[in-house]
Design a protein around this motif. Structure first.
Motif, mmCIF file in Angstrom:
data_model
loop_
_atom_site.group_PDB
_atom_site.id
_atom_site.type_symbol
_atom_site.label_atom_id
_atom_site.label_comp_id
_atom_site.label_asym_id
_atom_site.label_seq_id
_atom_site.Cartn_x
_atom_site.Cartn_y
_atom_site.Cartn_z
ATOM 1 N N GLY A 57 0.852 -1.177 0.000
ATOM 2 C CA GLY A 57 0.000 0.000 0.000
ATOM 3 C C GLY A 57 0.893 1.234 0.000
ATOM 4 N N TRP A 58 0.461 2.305 -0.634
ATOM 5 C CA TRP A 58 1.302 3.506 -0.743
ATOM 6 C C TRP A 58 0.590 4.689 -0.119
ATOM 7 N N GLY A 105 0.881 8.031 -0.383
ATOM 8 C CA GLY A 105 0.497 9.230 -1.116
ATOM 9 C C GLY A 105 1.198 9.311 -2.442
ATOM 10 N N PRO A 106 0.870 10.344 -3.213
ATOM 11 C CA PRO A 106 1.469 10.501 -4.534
ATOM 12 C C PRO A 106 2.985 10.647 -4.449
ATOM 13 N N GLY A 107 3.663 9.988 -5.337
ATOM 14 C CA GLY A 107 5.108 10.127 -5.407
ATOM 15 C C GLY A 107 5.873 9.084 -4.622
ATOM 16 N N ALA A 108 5.264 8.530 -3.576
ATOM 17 C CA ALA A 108 5.972 7.556 -2.741
ATOM 18 C C ALA A 108 6.283 6.288 -3.527
ATOM 19 N N LYS A 109 5.316 5.820 -4.291
ATOM 20 C CA LYS A 109 5.519 4.594 -5.070
ATOM 21 C C LYS A 109 6.588 4.808 -6.134
ATOM 22 N N GLU A 110 6.513 5.923 -6.856
ATOM 23 C CA GLU A 110 7.490 6.211 -7.902
ATOM 24 C C GLU A 110 8.897 6.340 -7.326
ATOM 25 N N ARG A 111 9.002 6.957 -6.169
ATOM 26 C CA ARG A 111 10.298 7.093 -5.501
ATOM 27 C C ARG A 111 10.838 5.711 -5.117
ATOM 28 N N ALA A 112 9.971 4.860 -4.588
ATOM 29 C CA ALA A 112 10.382 3.504 -4.208
ATOM 30 C C ALA A 112 10.810 2.696 -5.427
#
Length: 103
Positions: free
Chosen positions: A44-45, A47-54
């Motif tokens: 689960g992520w 907020g925006p940007g956290a997944k892309e950063r990961a």
């Protein structure tokens, strides 16, 4: 004039981040990178940007490449064997989006 300079790959190898070659097949026939892509998608992520950063930090690839790999995994029966809940959920989401675009 000397030999041509070696070219750098467009994306850093995910295997460097994952500690091995992404060609190494594990249980179920999936590569280490394939299993890592499914693991990222399973989380689960917040907020925006956290997944892309990961994706960039953990896998060492761009989000665009990640989604290309993920799309191919959704069509791979080995991925469904490895993580049926995640793969089937993503297949349903993909089918609903297609239906919405076509309908």
């Amino acid at each position: 004039r000397g030999p041509p300079e070696p070219t750098e790959p467009a994306e850093p190898a995910a295997s460097a981040e994952l500690g091995g070659s992404d060609d190494v097949r594990g249980p179920g026939g999936l590569s280490e990178r394939d299993r890592a892509v499914l693991a990222v998608e399973r989380r689960g992520w917040p907020g925006p940007g956290a997944k892309e950063r990961a994706i960039r930090e953990q896998l060492g690839i761009s989000p665009t490449r990640y989604y290309q790999l993920l799309g191919a995994l959704l069509d791979d029966p080995r991925a469904a064997e490895h993580d049926p809940v995640t793969v089937n959920r993503l297949r349903r989401i993909r089918a609903a989006k297609r239906e919405h675009r076509e309908g």
